[in-house]
Design an enzyme around this catalytic site. Structure first.
Site, mmCIF file in Angstrom:
data_model
loop_
_atom_site.group_PDB
_atom_site.id
_atom_site.type_symbol
_atom_site.label_atom_id
_atom_site.label_comp_id
_atom_site.label_asym_id
_atom_site.label_seq_id
_atom_site.Cartn_x
_atom_site.Cartn_y
_atom_site.Cartn_z
ATOM 1 N N CYS A 147 47.392 33.709 26.647
ATOM 2 C CA CYS A 147 47.122 34.210 28.002
ATOM 3 C C CYS A 147 46.837 33.097 29.007
ATOM 4 C CB CYS A 147 45.984 35.230 27.966
ATOM 5 S SG CYS A 147 46.400 36.708 26.989
ATOM 6 N N LYS A 192 44.249 44.492 31.401
ATOM 7 C CA LYS A 192 45.676 44.198 31.335
ATOM 8 C C LYS A 192 46.177 44.304 29.904
ATOM 9 C CE LYS A 192 45.099 39.139 30.957
ATOM 10 N NZ LYS A 192 45.692 38.894 29.655
ATOM 11 N N ASP A 222 39.967 36.661 29.864
ATOM 12 C CA ASP A 222 39.828 37.409 28.603
ATOM 13 C C ASP A 222 38.722 36.926 27.662
ATOM 14 O OD1 ASP A 222 42.111 38.447 29.773
ATOM 15 O OD2 ASP A 222 43.476 37.709 28.254
#
Length: 198
Positions: A115, A82, A21
């Site tokens: 994450c 996602k 990310d």
């Protein structure tokens, strides 16, 4: 029951790189973003040099943008959007199943306490060895970042640096790719707030 001791040995033949990310909208909010981006570039380039699979996710890219342009992820096995915090979404699980020899994951990106942490815990629960690259991983808050590293270390992840990881992957100055990796680390990693100023 005694905890299993993690040795942290890495081999290019049994490793995968997970880039979590590193997206445009996070740039102004993440502590030390330019510094972790610089190290992320080294790691992405090293994955190409050493032919280590690179798996990339993007958290809600519709709202948070794509992976930053400075990271050349064109060689990634997969780039997966996602909404789940963990990178272990079905598409990534499928890629891992197709690479049964992968036993270690080199994990870096943002955010350390969300994450990255959830990905590491999910990988550890599946019996994978996880190496979190501290100088390529951050959060909006330095406190969250530091405590995430502590929690992951307690859970059995290896918290390490990019240079240590890359040199471990080549293991020998006579490795055919050593000079290329040495070129990536010739300039020391920038200060990313992990060590108090002396």
């Amino acid at each position: 029951m005694a905890a299993t001791r993690v040795l942290g040995n890495l081999s290019a033949e049994t490793a995968a790189f997970f880039l979590c990310d590193m997206q445009e909208r996070f740039r102004p909010a993440i502590k030390f973003f330019p510094e972790i981006l610089q190290i992320g570039q080294r790691l992405v380039e090293a994955s190409k040099i050493l032919d280590i699979p690179l798996i990339v996710t993007e958290q809600y890219p519709k709202g948070l943008g794509s992976t930053v342009a400075e990271l050349d992820i064109s060689s990634a096995k997969v780039v997966v959007p996602k909404t789940k915090f963990s990178m272990l979404v079905p598409e990534v699980e499928d890629v891992l199943k197709a690479m049964p020899g992968v036993r270690s994951v080199v994990l870096f990106g943002i955010e350390a306490h969300v994450c990255v942490q959830q990905t590491a815990l999910d990988l550890l629960a599946r019996g994978m060895e996880v190496h979190v690259i501290a100088d390529a991983t951050s959060s909006r808050s330095q406190m969250d970042r530091v405590y995430a590293f502590d929690r992951l270390r307690q859970a059995g992840a290896v918290i390490t640096t990019s240079e240590s990881t890359l040199l471990q992957l080549v293991a020998d100055k006579n490795h055919p790719k050593f000079k290329e990796i040495q070129g990536l680390i010739k300039v020391s990693a920038p200060d990313s707030g992990l060590v108090p100023k002396m």
